[in-house]
Enzyme design. Sequence first.
Site, mmCIF file in Angstrom:
data_model
loop_
_atom_site.group_PDB
_atom_site.id
_atom_site.type_symbol
_atom_site.label_atom_id
_atom_site.label_comp_id
_atom_site.label_asym_id
_atom_site.label_seq_id
_atom_site.Cartn_x
_atom_site.Cartn_y
_atom_site.Cartn_z
ATOM 1 N N HIS A 93 0.858 -1.180 0.000
ATOM 2 C CA HIS A 93 0.000 0.000 0.000
ATOM 3 C C HIS A 93 0.899 1.237 0.000
ATOM 4 C CE1 HIS A 93 -2.844 3.018 1.360
ATOM 5 N NE2 HIS A 93 -3.840 2.139 1.328
ATOM 6 N N HIS A 99 -0.355 2.030 11.775
ATOM 7 C CA HIS A 99 0.591 3.118 11.574
ATOM 8 C C HIS A 99 0.749 3.946 12.841
ATOM 9 C CE1 HIS A 99 1.695 6.853 8.915
ATOM 10 N NE2 HIS A 99 2.772 6.178 9.291
ATOM 11 N N GLU A 155 -3.028 13.791 12.232
ATOM 12 C CA GLU A 155 -4.016 13.597 11.180
ATOM 13 C C GLU A 155 -5.433 13.836 11.703
ATOM 14 O OE1 GLU A 155 -3.398 9.539 10.144
ATOM 15 O OE2 GLU A 155 -1.399 9.864 9.316
ATOM 16 N N HIS A 173 -6.033 11.701 15.075
ATOM 17 C CA HIS A 173 -4.934 10.852 15.513
ATOM 18 C C HIS A 173 -3.696 11.733 15.584
ATOM 19 C CE1 HIS A 173 -7.295 7.418 13.388
ATOM 20 N NE2 HIS A 173 -7.751 7.635 14.598
ATOM 21 N N HIS A 208 -2.826 3.838 15.075
ATOM 22 C CA HIS A 208 -4.127 3.755 14.445
ATOM 23 C C HIS A 208 -4.061 2.801 13.271
ATOM 24 C CE1 HIS A 208 -1.900 7.050 12.508
ATOM 25 N NE2 HIS A 208 -2.562 6.750 11.405
#
Length: 437
Positions: free
Chosen positions: A295, A338, A344, A368, A374
């Site tokens: 990803h 992550h 964020e 976050h 998260h």
Amino acid sequence: MSEQARKTAEALEYLTGFGNEHSSEAVPGALPHGRNSPQRAPLGLYAEQLSGSAFTEPRTHNRRSWLYRIRPSAAHPAFTRVDNGPLRTAPFTEAVPDPNRLRWNPLPDPAPGTDFLSGLWTLGGNGDATQRTGMAIHLYAANAPMTDRVFSSSDGELLIVPERGGLLLRTELGLLSAGPGEMALIPRGVRFRVEPLDELARGYVCENYGQPFELPDLGPIGANGLAAARDFRAPVAAYEDSERPTEVVNKFCGNLWTATYDHSPLDVVAWHGTHVPYVYDLRRFNVIGSISYDHPDPSIFTVLTSPSDTPGLAGVDFVVFAPRWLVGEDTFRPPYFHRNVMSEYMGLIEGAYDAKAEGFVPGGGSLHNMMSAHGPDRETFDRASAAELKPQKIDDGLAFMFETRWPITATPQAAGADHLQRGYDDVWQGLERHFRA
């Protein structure tokens, strides 16, 4: 909702291109040629420069527009302080930054007669508006037009992301229309009025105190991809020749100041320059992704970035998770688990977000902060880990993120809000041990 406002929005024409040296005139001959400030401006207008950057900043970052208006901006009475309501500005000193993961439901519906300015509600932010660093996150909910009043922020530019209901934005430089799935950008200091196009208008605002947003460099991607400059639309000149009293509200160093003019300040008949508003359709974002495995980092979804003094470290990035294909082989396809040095805030415009199976709804948002762990919830993890890896189209959701270099301090009103989800941590409970030695 005004039917006339909707008809006006549907008939709008635009200039195209982000960062262009645009020019427009509402009356032929209003725009001078060969010079910016002639001894006598055409049609008896006043020439005025609006500078969104210092005179000596590099040409690629310099923002300024020349306005040709019925009255100069200097012709106004004194401003006086008014109550800020639920609007707050950095530095956010009423609370301490919280390392916990936070998530909110949408704002409650506003009281009847609430316009865009009255409906602004600050969730949090960072930096210091007086030092032109950092950002703030506001939400808005409105059900009435801004009648005979306009607003501007001297503290920063306003990136508006509608989630429910359309907006007609009457700015000094002309008119814009933005609805769910689009974003509008109002530069620092530009005055504007908002008219909802539906019974309820709701959405998100990023107030960027730092360097103006720009398109990110593409690096190895090449010359094309992500947000195309040609898809950004700027207004054509349109003016109000009104002699009735108009309230002008200015956000200055975190406080609201008001003055009543004897005319509308949206009286620019012609203009040219680079300090201009824009609207952009987020569905036109050209998504870049992996066609082999893994990803890619979410930075590939950056629409606009506000650079800082450190290359690659943004004051704030505006990121969109637009419809896209997932084709990675032997790949966990939702966003990975992550911890990030950046902070964020994520909002949802429509549909569902592919990393959260429940609880994250349009109009809501999650925060976050830096190094907060998260990732996908348990249900999403279980489903994605067992899914057949055939090509998959994600087209049932549109989410975005304000990502910033500093922690975001939530305001006390956000930390204690009734629509704060108290059990957000529970979505990661039940992630079972699968380790086999």
